[in-house]
Scaffold this motif. Structure first.
Motif: not given
Length: 320
Positions: A185-190, A192-193, A240
């Motif tokens: 979740s942290m990697e995906l958030l980083a 996409v952000t 993604g």
């Protein structure tokens, strides 16, 4: 780091071939030339991604020499390892995006990535077919065998450096360095952000410089707001998917996923060798002229005989 760092540092202080061309008297805000130059230099994701890749290699080098190290309060866990892994996830995702999107678009039409009307200004009055021919050769080769086209080889090798070599360096990293993927979740958030942040930066540069960073973006804009939004959302979704692929690259089966990505990018860079003639034909170009040079055919180089005469006179004056 030795391959990417020199250009990464130079880009911070000097213009680069990837910069967005703009007219200083047409910008949205009369900002200092250095500020406008910075926006022009870093409007392209290619350059931003190059800086990310360089940053990763420098960070990894410093950690390998125990210069950068951070532990949690009880000293049992290296927090730096988590941070650099998240950073790597973003860097490798961007690298894959740059390589895949650039070469895929170039295989469809190089003018989607390179502003053909800026490379060949209107005052030259070159025939449209000749400009497309030259751009294809500059992107994939071989170069036109005339002195005026000596620029094609340096252009081609620079494209290969920033869109193939540098991205693949970080893609190949999992073959030589053990990576422990962080929290998904942290990697995906980083990732996409970063994608949305870059898109905001890209739009700001477009608004400020009054020039689309990529010709493809102008094509999106001409489709209409709804269609353009759908295109950008599709690209975000692709980010993604590439992040997910980067997770697989760092898994136990890393070699197969890494090698597949490298082979695909290299094949696209080679213009789908040995299918270069077929690609040229799909773009409406004559494969024989691509291989043998425009001079081997009978097509017009200029839009008119007067334009050709004017060009020859200009060359004679320059030579004199």
């Amino acid at each position: 780091a030795a391959v990417t760092l020199p250009f990464a540092v130079a880009t911070l202080f000097a213009s680069n071939p990837e910069k967005v061309k703009f007219a200083e008297d047409k910008v949205a805000l009369p900002l200092p030339a250095k500020v406008l130059g910075f926006c022009s230099n870093f409007a392209h994701l290619t350059i931003v991604g190059h800086e990310l890749v360089s940053g990763y290699f420098v960070w990894a080098l410093l950690r390998d020499h125990q210069i950068l190290f951070a532990a949690d309060p009880d000293g049992t866990e290296d927090l730096g390892a988590h941070a650099i892994e998240v950073y790597f996830a973003v860097a490798v995702t961007v690298a894959l995006f740059v390589a895949i999107v650039f070469w895929t678009a170039a295989l469809i039409d190089p003018a989607l990535m390179a502003p053909i009307d800026l490379i060949f200004p209107q005052h030259l009055k070159l025939a449209p077919a000749f400009k497309r021919h030259l751009l294809f050769q500059a992107m994939f080769g071989p170069s036109e065998p005339i002195p005026d086209c000596a620029w094609q080889a340096p252009f081609r090798w620079f494209m290969r450096y920033v869109h193939t070599l540098c991205p693949l360096l970080v893609v190949l990293d999992p073959l030589f360095v053990t990576h422990q993927p962080g929290t998904a979740s942290m990697e995906l958030l980083a990732a996409v952000t970063f994608a949305f942040a870059y898109l905001a930066w890209n739009f700001f540069c477009w608004w400020l410089l009054r020039s689309a960073p990529y010709p493809l973006q102008k094509r999106f804009y001409l489709l209409g707001i709804f269609e353009a939004t759908c295109c950008y959302m599709a690209l975000i979704a692709f980010v993604g998917l590439l992040w997910l692929y980067s997770r697989w690259m760092r898994s136990a089966d890393a070699p197969s996923f890494v090698i597949l990505a490298v082979v695909c990018v290299l094949w696209a860079t080679s213009c789908l060798f040995p299918l270069q003639g077929w690609v040229a034909k799909q773009q409406g170009l004559d494969p024989r002229l691509i291989a043998n040079g425009w001079v081997s055919g009978s097509q017009d180089t200029f839009i008119s005989e007067a334009a050709r005469q004017a060009y020859m006179e200009q060359r004679e004056r320059s030579a004199g």
